[in-house]
Every structure is written in C-alpha cells, then in structure tokens.
Design an enzyme around this catalytic site. Structure first.
Site, short mmCIF file in Angstrom:
data_model
loop_
_atom_site.label_atom_id
_atom_site.label_comp_id
_atom_site.label_asym_id
_atom_site.label_seq_id
_atom_site.Cartn_x
_atom_site.Cartn_y
_atom_site.Cartn_z
N ASP A 63 -7.17 34.44 30.69
CA ASP A 63 -7.07 35.29 29.50
C ASP A 63 -8.18 36.33 29.42
O ASP A 63 -8.27 37.07 28.44
CB ASP A 63 -7.09 34.43 28.23
CG ASP A 63 -5.70 33.90 27.86
OD1 ASP A 63 -4.70 34.48 28.30
OD2 ASP A 63 -5.64 32.90 27.11
N ARG A 88 -11.06 29.31 26.89
CA ARG A 88 -11.59 30.68 26.94
C ARG A 88 -13.11 30.73 26.71
O ARG A 88 -13.70 31.82 26.78
CB ARG A 88 -10.89 31.56 25.90
CG ARG A 88 -9.39 31.72 26.13
CD ARG A 88 -8.81 32.89 25.34
NE ARG A 88 -9.33 34.17 25.81
CZ ARG A 88 -9.10 35.34 25.22
NH1 ARG A 88 -8.35 35.39 24.13
NH2 ARG A 88 -9.60 36.47 25.71
N ARG A 150 -8.03 31.85 14.18
CA ARG A 150 -9.06 31.81 15.22
C ARG A 150 -10.48 31.88 14.62
O ARG A 150 -11.25 30.95 14.71
CB ARG A 150 -8.85 32.93 16.23
CG ARG A 150 -7.52 32.85 16.98
CD ARG A 150 -7.49 31.69 17.93
NE ARG A 150 -6.24 31.59 18.67
CZ ARG A 150 -5.99 32.18 19.84
NH1 ARG A 150 -6.91 32.93 20.42
NH2 ARG A 150 -4.84 32.01 20.45
N HIS A 179 -4.26 36.93 15.41
CA HIS A 179 -5.48 37.75 15.38
C HIS A 179 -5.22 38.94 14.46
O HIS A 179 -4.09 39.45 14.42
CB HIS A 179 -5.80 38.32 16.77
CG HIS A 179 -6.61 37.44 17.67
ND1 HIS A 179 -6.43 37.44 19.04
CD2 HIS A 179 -7.63 36.58 17.43
CE1 HIS A 179 -7.30 36.60 19.60
NE2 HIS A 179 -8.04 36.07 18.64
N CYS A 273 -5.55 44.30 22.73
CA CYS A 273 -6.17 43.07 23.25
C CYS A 273 -6.90 43.33 24.56
O CYS A 273 -7.87 42.65 24.88
CB CYS A 273 -5.11 42.00 23.49
SG CYS A 273 -4.21 41.51 22.03
N1 ARG Z 1 -3.78 34.32 25.29
C1 ARG Z 1 -4.82 34.95 24.52
C2 ARG Z 1 -5.23 34.03 23.38
O1 ARG Z 1 -4.38 33.40 22.82
C3 ARG Z 1 -4.37 36.27 23.99
C4 ARG Z 1 -5.44 37.04 23.29
C5 ARG Z 1 -4.97 38.33 22.73
N2 ARG Z 1 -6.03 39.13 22.29
C6 ARG Z 1 -6.10 39.80 21.13
N3 ARG Z 1 -7.09 40.59 20.92
N4 ARG Z 1 -5.23 39.59 20.17
O2 ARG Z 1 -6.39 33.92 23.04
#
Ligand code: ARG
Length: 280
Positions: A63, A88, A150, A179, A273
C-alpha cells in the site's frame, strides 16, 4: 503556482490483505498496468508544471503507493503519520526518512542553496493517516480533519498543536469513505468539494456553515472516486471514471484532467491517495 508533490511507484503493489471495503484479496491486480497508470499520473502532474519527488517503494509494503497517507505538512512543518493497521505501520518511517533527506538537500520552497530553515518533522503520538484524513484550506488557514475509521480524534488536537492552525474535526460515517480524502477535496484557496452523505449530520452542518459555496458532489461522484482528486487551484486531476464530477468541475470553472487508475482502485484509492503535497 507550481506545487511540490511526493509519489511512490506501485512496484510491489498488490491486494493481499483487506483493510477497507474496496479491497478484495481474490481479485487479481495487473501489476504492469498499475505501474503504467501511475506513470501517466506522475507525467500529468509534471506536464502541469509541478515538481514530483519519488519515494523508493519497499518489498512487503503493497500500500506504499498511497503516498498521501505518510505525513501531512503545512508551512514546512511535517506532522508524521502513525498507521491504524500493522500491515502499513512501516511506511511511516520511510516517509520520515524522506523528509530528513530532503531537509539536508534543500530548504522548503527553494532550490538547493536557499537560506530558509529546512523541513521540521514532528513524529506523532496518536494514530493518524496523514493526508488521508487531513487537508489544508490556504485562504482561511484551516485544517480539515476526518475521524471515525482511521485517524483518532486525539490526533486532530495534536495536529493543531504541531501545525499551529485551527483544526476542524469532521466525523466520517460511511465505511466506503474511510478517509477524508475519499469524500472531500480542496479545489483552490477557499473552495472545497465534498459528498455530504459521507459525514455525520453535525459535520455536514459545519461544512455548510464554513463553505456555503462548496461544490457539492453526489454519491455516485464519490463512489467513482471523483473526490479523490488533486487540484492546483485551476487544473484538477481526477479518475477517468468520474465523468459527472468532471462536468461539475467544468461548470464551477476548473479544468479537469482525467487519468485511468483502475488497478489502484482495487486497493481502495485513486489520484489523491497516490499524491502527497509538500507545503513548504
Ligand atoms: N489500501 C489502503 C488502505 O486501506 C488505501 C489507502 C488509500 N489512501 C487514501 N489516501 N485514501 O489504507
């Protein structure tokens, strides 16, 4: 005004774990196509006159291509990220190392040899996913911040202390828009675009109060990743899928530039992203 961005190529991109509703570990990813599409996005930003730094991708961090999540900067201060999921977590250190290297090479907003102080990096205490959940509106000098999936709300107060700008906390309520950058984008110094349904009723009222002239997007705009865009105040780079959103932007006086990012959508991300902005 030319902008400075940071991107990370999807050399090791894949969908092998699931941490958002868009990811499906059984859907194959065309790795070669992902790299081609990412290249096209980088070239588009360069054609528009912007500078793009490239972060070295790392094996085992699929990612990492979503470079927006690694930090959030305003006025040469960089507030580091602390990721919600262990898969991550290691990305944060790669971003921190990037800013350390950049500081030793050049001062923000200047070419090498400038006299201004370098980038100041501040490591976070609370969980926050950088520009995934933070964005900056230069006109009023406001930080808009998302929480609910998040980033921890406590990180919003932390960002206000570190960056010395008022932070407006907005609660996200729809897991498809996990997000802030999936549901809201800054178009120019004073204008934002957003999809109201991604926010709590109170957050919607806050946005209406602060941004009565916002471009209001539909659910289908948001589902087409039409808000996951990068704007330089005039040109707006967004997913080719988001044609209705592009029409809305034209009506509001912006110049949309469409790019195909079908492979990176499989990880739950699009244009924004993949692009972190460095605000020197
Ligand atoms: N697979 C990543 C996650 O779930 C995607 C992140 C996307 N990034 C963003 N800025 N919305 O963390």
């Amino acid at each position: 005004m030319p902008r400075t961005y940071l991107m990370c190529p999807p050399a090791y991109f894949d969908v092998k774990y699931v941490i958002n509703p868009w990811m499906d570990a059984t859907t194959p990813v065309d790795a070669e196509l992902a790299v081609k599409q990412w290249d096209r996005l980088r070239e588009t930003l360069i054609e528009l006159g912007h500078r793009v730094h490239v972060l070295a991708p790392q094996v085992g961090l699929p990612d990492m291509v979503y470079a927006a999540n690694g930090a959030f900067s305003v006025d040469s201060t960089v507030f580091g990220a602390r990721f919600r999921y262990p898969q991550r977590a290691a990305e944060a250190a790669a971003h921190q190392a990037f800013y350390a290297r950049l500081s030793s090479e050049e001062a923000p907003g200047e070419d090498a040899g400038g006299t201004r102080a370098g980038w100041r990096f501040v490591a976070p205490t609370e969980i926050n996913e950088g520009e995934g959940d933070f964005t900056y509106v230069p006109g009023p000098g406001l930080i808009l911040a998302g929480y609910g999936f998040r980033t921890e709300p406590a990180a919003h107060a932390e960002a206000q202390e570190v960056l010395a700008r008022p932070v407006i906390s907005l609660r996200l309520v729809d897991p498809r828009f996990y997000h802030l950058d999936m549901a809201l984008a800054v178009l120019d110094d004073t204008t934002i675009a957003y999809y109201p349904g991604a926010f709590s009723a109170s957050a919607q009222a806050v946005l209406r109060q602060l941004f009565p002239d916002a471009v209001v997007a539909s659910e289908s705009d948001a589902l087409g990743f039409g808000l996951n865009l990068v704007s330089d105040g005039r040109n707006v780079v967004l997913s080719a899928e988001a044609s209705d959103m592009a029409a809305r932007l034209v009506a509001a006086g912006y110049l949309p530039r469409l790019v195909e990012l079908t492979e990176l959508k499989k990880g739950g991300g699009s244009v924004k992203c993949c692009v972190a902005e460095l605000r020197g």
